[in-house]
Design an enzyme around this catalytic site. Sequence first.
Site, mmCIF file in Angstrom:
data_model
loop_
_atom_site.group_PDB
_atom_site.id
_atom_site.type_symbol
_atom_site.label_atom_id
_atom_site.label_comp_id
_atom_site.label_asym_id
_atom_site.label_seq_id
_atom_site.Cartn_x
_atom_site.Cartn_y
_atom_site.Cartn_z
ATOM 1 N N HIS A 127 3.554 6.060 7.192
ATOM 2 C CA HIS A 127 2.820 4.968 7.670
ATOM 3 C C HIS A 127 3.493 3.785 8.526
ATOM 4 C CE1 HIS A 127 -0.805 2.849 8.580
ATOM 5 N NE2 HIS A 127 -0.554 1.979 8.178
ATOM 6 N N SER A 128 3.268 3.574 9.746
ATOM 7 C CA SER A 128 3.989 2.494 10.169
ATOM 8 C C SER A 128 2.886 1.149 10.759
ATOM 9 C CB SER A 128 4.742 3.029 11.593
ATOM 10 O OG SER A 128 3.806 3.598 12.361
ATOM 11 N N LYS B 152 12.825 -8.967 -3.344
ATOM 12 C CA LYS B 152 11.820 -8.551 -4.286
ATOM 13 C C LYS B 152 11.240 -10.040 -4.814
ATOM 14 C CE LYS B 152 11.870 -5.351 -7.309
ATOM 15 N NZ LYS B 152 12.406 -4.338 -8.203
ATOM 16 N N CYS C 38 16.990 -5.603 -2.471
ATOM 17 C CA CYS C 38 16.197 -6.030 -3.648
ATOM 18 C C CYS C 38 16.303 -7.324 -3.767
ATOM 19 C CB CYS C 38 16.861 -5.134 -4.614
ATOM 20 S SG CYS C 38 16.052 -3.382 -4.753
ATOM 21 N N ASP D 199 14.051 5.706 -8.491
ATOM 22 C CA ASP D 199 13.238 5.558 -9.532
ATOM 23 C C ASP D 199 12.614 6.857 -10.215
ATOM 24 O OD1 ASP D 199 13.006 2.680 -9.634
ATOM 25 O OD2 ASP D 199 11.311 2.651 -8.172
ATOM 26 N N ALA E 253 3.467 -0.713 -18.410
ATOM 27 C CA ALA E 253 4.764 -0.267 -19.315
ATOM 28 C C ALA E 253 5.747 -0.826 -18.821
ATOM 29 C CB ALA E 253 4.826 1.377 -19.232
ATOM 30 N N LYS E 254 5.912 -1.421 -17.656
ATOM 31 C CA LYS E 254 7.228 -2.446 -16.947
ATOM 32 C C LYS E 254 8.183 -1.297 -16.734
ATOM 33 C CE LYS E 254 6.453 -6.919 -18.681
ATOM 34 N NZ LYS E 254 6.869 -7.912 -19.585
ATOM 35 N N ASP F 199 9.930 2.167 -14.397
ATOM 36 C CA ASP F 199 10.576 2.380 -13.116
ATOM 37 C C ASP F 199 9.617 3.071 -12.025
ATOM 38 O OD1 ASP F 199 13.080 1.295 -13.197
ATOM 39 O OD2 ASP F 199 13.451 2.826 -15.110
#
Length: 344
Positions: A133-134, A14, A11, A85, A42-43, A45
Amino acid sequence: MDKLYCKGGGCTAKLGAGILSHILERLPAQNRDENLIVGFDAKDDAAVYKLSEDTAFVQTLDFFPPMVEDPYTFGQIAAANALSDIYAMGGEVKTALNIVCFPQNSDLNILGEIMRGGLEKVKEAGGVLAGGHSIDDTDVKYGLSVTGVVKPQKIYSNNTGKVGDKLILTKKLGVGIICTAARIGESDEKTLKEAIESMTTLNKYACEVSKKYNIHACTDVTGFGFLGHLLEMMGDDKSCEIYASKVPVFEEAKALADEFLITAGGQRNRNHVGENVFFDNIPFAMEEILFDPQTSGGLMFAVSADEADALLEELRKIKLPASIVGEIKEKSKDKLDAVIKVVN
């Protein structure tokens, strides 16, 4: 086996919260859907969409570059982080999809180990890996898109705490600093092992315990750091006091921060949140840990004061290093007052 090209992952990779807010505020308005209970405005998770009076689905995704060299461990951490999350919204994991970026001319056994680690965590969560997906990329990145379910009346929002609530954090802080130091050989193996154990621990168990209590708000502490996510919890109408001595941390992270082995992500968090925080004689190292981006960090609960001790006791019974780290307060009418006050 080839290495994973750790350059600065998890993280810490980010985009900063300030950059994201700047972009999201300028997106055109969407068609309103009354069943979208929680969206990006809404910010929070994860997104929550109501299907019926008793069922809503929770939707999230997260992926990033490696922060550890072992591919299987990286897969576990990335999956645990993405699954978190769902738990931060009070939900249960149902399905997951792999998100993979990998150089196809590299050793594909590495990719197999990453995906094996991710699969193990999805299984532990009680979910099903349903596809993915790759793409061929120059750098390795991995994560999940996850769908869970929650009762609409039982959603954990991140900014609905109440004045007087106690704040409980379930995991230690400092993994961003530790992983950064480990990448250049400055962190000991014991501390790195402890940080990895924390990052691979699902927040499922803390979430299950919490459902016995009246949780007013919840978030998971990840890329925006403890203080960044805490600021989102306060919304526009609350403030809080944090007890630095009670915040669970990896002790070596303090020594590493004192040696300025800190992350760029932590400095972005400081720049974004810093003016909303007042530090009352807090050491520099502790400041940095509170800004440090966390990968697969713990849950932070806002719970009524009369239930906080009982919840804390149950969290500790399942071997989590949880602690009551602060209290929500009335927001001062003085605009110069900080939203977050950190005391010893």
